[in-house]
Design a protein around this motif. Structure first.
Motif, PDB file in Angstrom:
ATOM      1  N   ALA A  91      13.188  15.169   7.903  1.00 45.52           N
ATOM      2  CA  ALA A  91      12.974  14.026   7.008  1.00 45.52           C
ATOM      3  C   ALA A  91      13.498  12.754   7.655  1.00 45.52           C
ATOM      4  N   ILE A  92      13.486  12.713   8.973  1.00 46.63           N
ATOM      5  CA  ILE A  92      13.948  11.553   9.737  1.00 46.63           C
ATOM      6  C   ILE A  92      12.724  10.781  10.227  1.00 46.63           C
ATOM      7  N   LEU A  93      12.674   9.508   9.904  1.00 48.20           N
ATOM      8  CA  LEU A  93      11.507   8.679  10.181  1.00 48.20           C
ATOM      9  C   LEU A  93      11.787   7.751  11.356  1.00 48.20           C
ATOM     10  N   ARG A  94      10.841   7.661  12.263  1.00 42.82           N
ATOM     11  CA  ARG A  94      10.992   6.793  13.430  1.00 42.82           C
ATOM     12  C   ARG A  94       9.858   5.760  13.453  1.00 42.82           C
ATOM     13  N   THR A  95      10.245   4.489  13.499  1.00 39.77           N
ATOM     14  CA  THR A  95       9.285   3.391  13.558  1.00 39.77           C
ATOM     15  C   THR A  95       9.505   2.636  14.865  1.00 39.77           C
ATOM     16  N   THR A  96       8.434   2.366  15.576  1.00 41.34           N
ATOM     17  CA  THR A  96       8.515   1.613  16.833  1.00 41.34           C
ATOM     18  C   THR A  96       7.790   0.293  16.665  1.00 41.34           C
ATOM     19  N   LEU A  97       8.505  -0.792  16.976  1.00 38.83           N
ATOM     20  CA  LEU A  97       7.967  -2.149  16.860  1.00 38.83           C
ATOM     21  C   LEU A  97       7.697  -2.712  18.253  1.00 38.83           C
ATOM     22  N   TYR A  98       6.597  -3.423  18.406  1.00 39.65           N
ATOM     23  CA  TYR A  98       6.194  -4.008  19.682  1.00 39.65           C
ATOM     24  C   TYR A  98       5.991  -5.512  19.489  1.00 39.65           C
TER      25      TYR A  98
ATOM     26  N   ASP B 155      15.376   6.117  10.845  1.00 39.32           N
ATOM     27  CA  ASP B 155      15.878   6.045   9.473  1.00 39.32           C
ATOM     28  C   ASP B 155      16.067   7.437   8.892  1.00 39.32           C
ATOM     29  N   PHE B 156      17.182   7.629   8.198  1.00 45.13           N
ATOM     30  CA  PHE B 156      17.427   8.912   7.533  1.00 45.13           C
ATOM     31  C   PHE B 156      18.531   8.761   6.501  1.00 45.13           C
ATOM     32  N   ALA B 157      18.618   9.740   5.635  1.00 47.27           N
ATOM     33  CA  ALA B 157      19.741   9.876   4.701  1.00 47.27           C
ATOM     34  C   ALA B 157      20.519  11.115   5.136  1.00 47.27           C
ATOM     35  N   PRO B 158      21.809  11.002   5.391  1.00 44.56           N
ATOM     36  CA  PRO B 158      22.564  12.122   5.961  1.00 44.56           C
ATOM     37  C   PRO B 158      22.541  13.354   5.053  1.00 44.56           C
ATOM     38  N   ARG B 159      22.355  14.507   5.690  1.00 41.70           N
ATOM     39  CA  ARG B 159      22.340  15.769   4.948  1.00 41.70           C
ATOM     40  C   ARG B 159      22.651  16.909   5.910  1.00 41.70           C
ATOM     41  N   PHE B 160      23.731  17.637   5.647  1.00 34.64           N
ATOM     42  CA  PHE B 160      24.072  18.785   6.483  1.00 34.64           C
ATOM     43  C   PHE B 160      25.209  19.551   5.835  1.00 34.64           C
ATOM     44  N   ALA B 161      25.460  20.745   6.343  1.00 35.35           N
ATOM     45  CA  ALA B 161      26.531  21.591   5.819  1.00 35.35           C
ATOM     46  C   ALA B 161      27.885  21.087   6.315  1.00 35.35           C
TER      47      ALA B 161
ATOM     48  N   SER C 105      19.861  13.620  -2.828  1.00 34.48           N
ATOM     49  CA  SER C 105      20.756  12.837  -3.668  1.00 34.48           C
ATOM     50  C   SER C 105      20.122  11.471  -3.925  1.00 34.48           C
ATOM     51  N   ILE C 106      19.741  10.807  -2.841  1.00 33.58           N
ATOM     52  CA  ILE C 106      18.986   9.560  -2.930  1.00 33.58           C
ATOM     53  C   ILE C 106      17.730   9.687  -2.076  1.00 33.58           C
ATOM     54  N   ALA C 107      16.851   8.707  -2.219  1.00 30.81           N
ATOM     55  CA  ALA C 107      15.633   8.680  -1.413  1.00 30.81           C
ATOM     56  C   ALA C 107      15.202   7.229  -1.261  1.00 30.81           C
TER      57      ALA C 107
ATOM     58  N   SER D  35       0.860  -1.177   0.000  1.00 27.88           N
ATOM     59  CA  SER D  35       0.000   0.000   0.000  1.00 27.88           C
ATOM     60  C   SER D  35       0.897   1.227   0.000  1.00 27.88           C
ATOM     61  N   LEU D  36       0.279   2.400  -0.113  1.00 25.18           N
ATOM     62  CA  LEU D  36       1.047   3.640  -0.104  1.00 25.18           C
ATOM     63  C   LEU D  36       1.073   4.271   1.281  1.00 25.18           C
ATOM     64  N   GLU D  37       0.881   3.449   2.321  1.00 26.78           N
ATOM     65  CA  GLU D  37       1.120   3.912   3.684  1.00 26.78           C
ATOM     66  C   GLU D  37       2.626   3.824   3.928  1.00 26.78           C
ATOM     67  N   LEU D  38       3.348   4.734   3.313  1.00 27.01           N
ATOM     68  CA  LEU D  38       4.804   4.723   3.310  1.00 27.01           C
ATOM     69  C   LEU D  38       5.340   6.065   3.786  1.00 27.01           C
ATOM     70  N   GLY D  39       6.541   6.019   4.336  1.00 29.00           N
ATOM     71  CA  GLY D  39       7.264   7.234   4.656  1.00 29.00           C
ATOM     72  C   GLY D  39       8.415   7.406   3.694  1.00 29.00           C
ATOM     73  N   ALA D  40       8.722   8.650   3.359  1.00 31.26           N
ATOM     74  CA  ALA D  40       9.834   8.954   2.449  1.00 31.26           C
ATOM     75  C   ALA D  40      10.968   9.590   3.238  1.00 31.26           C
ATOM     76  N   ILE D  41      12.172   9.078   3.013  1.00 31.65           N
ATOM     77  CA  ILE D  41      13.373   9.731   3.537  1.00 31.65           C
ATOM     78  C   ILE D  41      14.272  10.056   2.351  1.00 31.65           C
TER      79      ILE D  41
END
Length: 602
Positions: A80-87, A98-104, A13-15, A3-9
């Motif tokens: 753009a940092i995604l946090r998933t918690t599993l139980y 989850d994230f893709a590094p990005r900074f100055a 440059s990449i995603a 399904s499109l219940e998705l998060g984008a990071i």
């Protein structure tokens, strides 16, 4: 089932796309239009008897909790940092960041082709299985796997990915569950060694990336109302910006169908000049000038290279002019609804609105005093070449804004955008003190305006129509005021808005058009069209109606606040490529137009 219940990071440059259970189901390397080494989103065979049936874990990067009960997911605020918690069933809790590094860094933006996954035990004694199953050549090639003391290399003839981790390497290779009694970091990217410790590196990348996104959001000029929705939309648009060149992709995916069993499956990982103009216009409303400057450099290079001012409607993100469309036979498609396409045949089409799209975007360079590189005579001369093409082509058949593949007509929207090119060139010439050129372009704009009003207004229908001399409607007619072709108080605009609604509106949503095309009649509504309708209602003074409809549409975003290209107007289910920049643009524009001002809020 996908399904499109998705998060984008992403990091410009990449995603990557991650589902609600923390499984990475879509990711391309070494850039956002590259090889889909994680392609499970598009490899979902419908039945076990399907010859393409496969192990659903192929083409994924999953973190599976043993005896998992449920999960929840959210973005860290303003990032753009995604946090998933599993139980799990035993009281165990695991947190994935989850994230893709990005900074100055060193006076530039550091944005490596890397995904970082930080895993932290929160409660109990959870046991975790890590499965990393990239497949190269868009899912067609199993990589050769080699290992080191703290890394695994996934090798193909075209590229190599390296996973560096402080988790037990043997457990990862054998996909064996292990007790998560301490934090674990997973860094997936280019075949390069880290220059510091794994945990130290992951922590530093996280802290710098979080600081970067929060600082970026603080620079936004956001409306008073719907701030969370606008911030999430702005971050998503930025993630779709390939910052190296300034290009903006229409979406991060290919071949998520507009509707099931329609074969309306297209690759959107390219830069449409039309779509990008609307993205830049929306971000500029929020004060994101750097992205606008980067995009202007991208199109300036395109204009410089254009033969006699001729433009293609879509370019690769490094200005590729040939993005040949091919079918990937070994991927079954989203929910099994193929084909999966790579490349887009639209680059061969004639779409005459592109000249207006480029001139409209470039107009900012002459009027926005915040820009470091303002437009001047040289850029104006280049844009005049495009204006000449607009004059020559405004009344010629093309594929139109909806990219009809075998049907050509003189489309009203294309003609109006050609008019807009001439209109803005006249205003730019006035700005530059070129009175003779301003007069020339004003005469051409007025002439084209008169012809459009004669040819595209149908007195029997009582509305502007989709094509010269036609009777059908399409949703781009809602933009006649947005691009200044008609004033909001022009009775022809109100009549056209009402006719569009009567013809194209189903429930709360609008179809692009309802006439049959190359693939039959459309089955889902196009999300941006309802936002155009909301904007038109507001321009007509029907603000309360517009606000109520806007609130309704906001409720159809996925759980993380994202929208795809299409929506089933009856079920509300999202379809089409994801996340769709057009849709997020519409959200921003409506929020800015409809929000109360800050001064009115207190």
């Amino acid at each position: 089932m996908n399904s499109l219940e998705l998060g984008a990071i992403g990091n410009c440059s990449i995603a990557a796309l991650i589902d609600g259970a923390g499984t990475l189901v879509w990711g391309c390397f070494p850039r956002m239009d590259g090889d889909a080494v994680f392609s499970a989103l598009l490899n979902d065979a419908r039945t076990a008897h399907d010859p393409r049936a496969h192990d659903p874990r192929e083409g994924t990067f999953s973190l599976e909790l043993v005896d998992q009960l449920h999960s929840d997911q959210s973005y860290l605020a303003n990032s753009a940092i995604l946090r998933t918690t599993l139980y799990d069933h035993h009281g165990g809790v695991v947190e994935i960041t989850d994230f893709a590094p990005r900074f100055a860094l060193y006076e530039r933006i550091y944005r490596p082709p890397m995904i970082v996954r930080r895993i932290r035990p929160v409660k109990g004694r959870p046991r975790l299985t890590v499965r990393v199953r990239p497949r190269f050549d868009n899912g067609g090639i199993r990589p050769e796997i080699t290992r080191g003391s703290n890394h695994i290399r996934y090798v193909s003839p075209a590229q190599t990915l390296r996973l560096t981790t402080n988790a037990p390497i043997s457990y990862l290779i054998e996909e064996r569950p292990f007790l998560l009694d301490r934090p674990v970091d997973l860094l997936l990217g280019s075949d390069e060694s880290l220059q510091a410790g794994i945990e130290t590196t992951a922590r530093d990348l996280f802290e710098r990336t979080w600081d970067h996104w929060r600082s970026w959001v603080r620079s936004l000029s956001i409306p008073f109302e719907w701030q969370d929705a606008v911030i999430r939309a702005a971050i998503t648009l930025k993630v779709c910006n390939f910052e190296e060149t300034g290009a903006i992709v229409a979406a991060l995916t290919t071949s998520v169908p507009e509707a099931p069993e329609t074969e309306r499956n297209w690759d959107y990982r390219f830069c449409w000049l039309r779509d990008a103009y609307f993205v830049i216009h929306a971000l500029n409303r929020l004060g994101v000038t750097r992205t606008m400057e980067d995009y202007l450099r991208f199109i300036n290079d395109i204009v410089e290279e254009a033969t006699e001012g001729e433009l293609r409607p879509v370019y690769g993100i490094a200005r590729d002019t040939a993005i040949e469309e091919v079918v990937v036979p070994h991927l079954s498609g989203y929910r099994g609804f193929g084909p999966v396409r790579v490349g887009n045949q639209a680059y061969l089409q004639v779409q005459n609105d592109v000249y207006g799209s480029v001139v409209l975007a470039s107009t900012h360079a002459f009027f926005d005093q915040r820009l470091g590189y303002p437009g001047g005579n040289t850029l104006f001369e280049q844009l005049e070449r495009l204006g000449n093409r607009a004059v020559a082509l405004f009344d010629k058949p093309d594929a139109g804004p909806w990219e009809l593949r075998t049907i050509a007509s003189v489309h009203t929207f294309s003609a109006v955008m050609c008019w807009a090119a001439c209109d803005r060139l006249s205003k730019i010439a006035n700005r530059l003190g070129m009175a003779d050129r301003a007069s020339y372009w004003r005469r051409e704009a007025d002439r084209i305006h008169t012809i459009i009003c004669e040819q595209a207004w149908n007195p029997d229908v009582g509305s502007f129509v989709s094509t010269f001399g036609g009777r059908d409607m399409d949703a781009t007619l809602l933009l006649l005021h947005e691009v200044d072709f008609l004033s909001a108080d022009d009775p022809r605009f109100a009549a056209t808005v009402d006719c569009v609604a009567r013809t194209l509106k189903v429930g709360d949503y609008l179809y692009r058009y309802v006439a049959e095309d190359d693939f039959g009649k459309p089955k889902t509504a196009f999300v941006i069209c309802v936002f155009w309708y909301i904007d038109a209602l507001a321009a007509l003074g029907r603000r309360q109606e517009a606000r109520e409809l806007f609130e309704t549409v906001l409720r159809q975003r996925n759980a993380l606040g994202l929208l795809s290209e299409d929506i089933d107007p009856r079920s509300g289910e999202l379809w089409g490529n994801f996340p769709q920049t057009y849709s997020m643009v519409g959200l921003i524009n409506c929020a800015v137009r409809l929000s109360r001002h800050w001064e009115e809020a207190f």
